[in-house]
Design a protein around this motif. Sequence first.
Motif, PDB file in Angstrom:
ATOM      1  N   ILE A 128       0.839  -1.196   0.000  1.00  0.00           N
ATOM      2  CA  ILE A 128       0.000   0.000   0.000  1.00  0.00           C
ATOM      3  C   ILE A 128       0.872   1.243   0.000  1.00  0.00           C
ATOM      4  O   ILE A 128       1.765   1.397   0.835  1.00  0.00           O
ATOM      5  N   SER A 129       0.611   2.133  -0.925  1.00  0.00           N
ATOM      6  CA  SER A 129       1.424   3.340  -1.094  1.00  0.00           C
ATOM      7  C   SER A 129       1.505   4.156   0.194  1.00  0.00           C
ATOM      8  O   SER A 129       0.499   4.302   0.906  1.00  0.00           O
ATOM      9  N   PRO A 130       2.694   4.694   0.519  1.00  0.00           N
ATOM     10  CA  PRO A 130       2.816   5.579   1.688  1.00  0.00           C
ATOM     11  C   PRO A 130       1.895   6.789   1.606  1.00  0.00           C
ATOM     12  O   PRO A 130       1.540   7.377   2.631  1.00  0.00           O
ATOM     13  N   GLN A 131       1.489   7.184   0.395  1.00  0.00           N
ATOM     14  CA  GLN A 131       0.550   8.290   0.223  1.00  0.00           C
ATOM     15  C   GLN A 131      -0.908   7.856   0.418  1.00  0.00           C
ATOM     16  O   GLN A 131      -1.807   8.689   0.460  1.00  0.00           O
ATOM     17  N   PHE A 132      -1.125   6.551   0.521  1.00  0.00           N
ATOM     18  CA  PHE A 132      -2.461   5.973   0.664  1.00  0.00           C
ATOM     19  C   PHE A 132      -3.429   6.602  -0.346  1.00  0.00           C
ATOM     20  O   PHE A 132      -4.510   7.087  -0.007  1.00  0.00           O
ATOM     21  N   ASP A 133      -3.000   6.584  -1.598  1.00  0.00           N
ATOM     22  CA  ASP A 133      -3.769   7.233  -2.670  1.00  0.00           C
ATOM     23  C   ASP A 133      -4.426   6.239  -3.622  1.00  0.00           C
ATOM     24  O   ASP A 133      -4.877   6.604  -4.699  1.00  0.00           O
ATOM     25  N   GLY A 134      -4.468   4.961  -3.217  1.00  0.00           N
ATOM     26  CA  GLY A 134      -5.077   3.955  -4.075  1.00  0.00           C
ATOM     27  C   GLY A 134      -4.101   3.286  -5.013  1.00  0.00           C
ATOM     28  O   GLY A 134      -4.446   2.312  -5.691  1.00  0.00           O
ATOM     29  N   ASP A 135      -2.876   3.779  -5.074  1.00  0.00           N
ATOM     30  CA  ASP A 135      -1.828   3.190  -5.909  1.00  0.00           C
ATOM     31  C   ASP A 135      -0.964   2.267  -5.051  1.00  0.00           C
ATOM     32  O   ASP A 135      -1.045   2.284  -3.820  1.00  0.00           O
ATOM     33  N   LEU A 136      -0.108   1.497  -5.706  1.00  0.00           N
ATOM     34  CA  LEU A 136       0.844   0.640  -5.001  1.00  0.00           C
ATOM     35  C   LEU A 136       2.073   1.436  -4.577  1.00  0.00           C
ATOM     36  O   LEU A 136       2.393   2.486  -5.154  1.00  0.00           O
ATOM     37  N   ARG A 137       2.766   0.935  -3.568  1.00  0.00           N
ATOM     38  CA  ARG A 137       4.093   1.455  -3.238  1.00  0.00           C
ATOM     39  C   ARG A 137       5.010   1.119  -4.413  1.00  0.00           C
ATOM     40  O   ARG A 137       5.097  -0.039  -4.828  1.00  0.00           O
ATOM     41  N   ARG A 138       5.689   2.102  -4.947  1.00  0.00           N
ATOM     42  CA  ARG A 138       6.509   1.886  -6.134  1.00  0.00           C
ATOM     43  C   ARG A 138       7.993   2.059  -5.803  1.00  0.00           C
ATOM     44  O   ARG A 138       8.399   3.059  -5.222  1.00  0.00           O
ATOM     45  N   HIS A 139       8.778   1.035  -6.203  1.00  0.00           N
ATOM     46  CA  HIS A 139      10.226   1.063  -6.015  1.00  0.00           C
ATOM     47  C   HIS A 139      10.896   1.393  -7.345  1.00  0.00           C
ATOM     48  O   HIS A 139      10.279   1.279  -8.413  1.00  0.00           O
ATOM     49  N   ASP A 140      12.148   1.769  -7.300  1.00  0.00           N
ATOM     50  CA  ASP A 140      12.889   2.072  -8.517  1.00  0.00           C
ATOM     51  C   ASP A 140      13.095   0.809  -9.357  1.00  0.00           C
ATOM     52  O   ASP A 140      13.194  -0.301  -8.830  1.00  0.00           O
ATOM     53  N   GLY A 141      13.180   0.987 -10.656  1.00  0.00           N
ATOM     54  CA  GLY A 141      13.470  -0.124 -11.553  1.00  0.00           C
ATOM     55  C   GLY A 141      12.220  -0.776 -12.119  1.00  0.00           C
ATOM     56  O   GLY A 141      11.084  -0.374 -11.836  1.00  0.00           O
ATOM     57  N   ARG A 142      12.437  -1.790 -12.943  1.00  0.00           N
ATOM     58  CA  ARG A 142      11.336  -2.474 -13.606  1.00  0.00           C
ATOM     59  C   ARG A 142      10.437  -3.196 -12.616  1.00  0.00           C
ATOM     60  O   ARG A 142       9.225  -3.230 -12.757  1.00  0.00           O
ATOM     61  N   CYS A 143      11.052  -3.825 -11.610  1.00  0.00           N
ATOM     62  CA  CYS A 143      10.278  -4.582 -10.610  1.00  0.00           C
ATOM     63  C   CYS A 143       9.841  -3.636  -9.498  1.00  0.00           C
ATOM     64  O   CYS A 143      10.294  -3.736  -8.358  1.00  0.00           O
ATOM     65  N   TYR A 144       8.973  -2.692  -9.866  1.00  0.00           N
ATOM     66  CA  TYR A 144       8.623  -1.632  -8.921  1.00  0.00           C
ATOM     67  C   TYR A 144       7.829  -2.139  -7.723  1.00  0.00           C
ATOM     68  O   TYR A 144       7.801  -1.507  -6.672  1.00  0.00           O
ATOM     69  N   ALA A 145       7.188  -3.305  -7.849  1.00  0.00           N
ATOM     70  CA  ALA A 145       6.357  -3.799  -6.746  1.00  0.00           C
ATOM     71  C   ALA A 145       7.176  -4.486  -5.659  1.00  0.00           C
ATOM     72  O   ALA A 145       6.890  -4.344  -4.471  1.00  0.00           O
ATOM     73  N   HIS A 146       8.214  -5.245  -6.044  1.00  0.00           N
ATOM     74  CA  HIS A 146       8.975  -6.042  -5.081  1.00  0.00           C
ATOM     75  C   HIS A 146      10.463  -5.706  -5.068  1.00  0.00           C
ATOM     76  O   HIS A 146      11.249  -6.455  -4.491  1.00  0.00           O
ATOM     77  N   THR A 147      10.884  -4.619  -5.668  1.00  0.00           N
ATOM     78  CA  THR A 147      12.297  -4.306  -5.875  1.00  0.00           C
ATOM     79  C   THR A 147      12.913  -5.383  -6.765  1.00  0.00           C
ATOM     80  O   THR A 147      12.202  -6.180  -7.375  1.00  0.00           O
ATOM     81  N   HIS A 148      14.228  -5.473  -6.807  1.00  0.00           N
ATOM     82  CA  HIS A 148      14.887  -6.442  -7.687  1.00  0.00           C
ATOM     83  C   HIS A 148      14.891  -7.846  -7.109  1.00  0.00           C
ATOM     84  O   HIS A 148      15.208  -8.804  -7.792  1.00  0.00           O
ATOM     85  N   SER A 149      14.550  -7.986  -5.811  1.00  0.00           N
ATOM     86  CA  SER A 149      14.628  -9.291  -5.164  1.00  0.00           C
ATOM     87  C   SER A 149      13.421  -9.508  -4.260  1.00  0.00           C
ATOM     88  O   SER A 149      13.298  -8.890  -3.209  1.00  0.00           O
ATOM     89  N   GLN A 150      12.527 -10.405  -4.685  1.00  0.00           N
ATOM     90  CA  GLN A 150      11.373 -10.710  -3.837  1.00  0.00           C
ATOM     91  C   GLN A 150      11.827 -11.431  -2.572  1.00  0.00           C
ATOM     92  O   GLN A 150      11.201 -11.281  -1.517  1.00  0.00           O
ATOM     93  N   LYS A 151      12.921 -12.191  -2.653  1.00  0.00           N
ATOM     94  CA  LYS A 151      13.441 -12.878  -1.471  1.00  0.00           C
ATOM     95  C   LYS A 151      13.850 -11.862  -0.407  1.00  0.00           C
ATOM     96  O   LYS A 151      13.549 -12.011   0.783  1.00  0.00           O
TER      97      LYS A 151
END
Length: 205
Positions: A128-151
């Motif tokens: 959940i986005s830190p702005q709580f605006d209905g969007d996802l928390r976004r990280h840098d890069g292509r894998c914006y949902a889980h960063t580069h490593s889901q582990k």
Amino acid sequence: MHGRDSSAAAGGPSVPRGLSFTHSMRQFCADAIVRCSPLAHIDLSHVAVSFAQARKRTRHGLYASLTPMRFEGGSLMCRRQSRTYTIQRLYDTQGREIFYILTFYLPRFMDLPFREKLITVFHELWHISPQFDGDLRRHDGRCYAHTHSQKQYDAEMDVLARQYLASSPPASLYEFLQYDFAGLLTRYGRIYGTKVRRPRLLKLV
């Protein structure tokens, strides 16, 4: 909110009795938000907690999901292949707009070990986005949902889970998570809760 009480056990009576999974999960999430400061931006009154029945009882597949009700930056519209879309709006019975749908897939989620259940819950809340605006928390890069490593992402969620348990929460709030699905049915006789349909994309132009 376009949700309905449904039973996860076949042949359940028409009058709900037993354990409401979604009510229990909402209480647990509310306590986790209070006890874990990195989640303090979440207003659970604008989050629908739902369950869905997994088609196959295997360890493979979704355990939980978070559906955002806005596009990037909290926008109500997005452009895809030269077309403009919006998303179907969702409101609860008190007229409050829903910004996120938190869904757990049963029985698969309940058959996880206890610690992995906790990690899964924190995993989805962290989206959940830190702005709580209905969007996802976004990280840098292509894998914006889980960063580069889901582990690594899940390892960080394990830290949150440990911090939560170290805060001495009431055991009654997470007791239901200590059972697998069969054990939960044995204890309560029936598992039911609210099902919320995923919103539809609506084409504007």
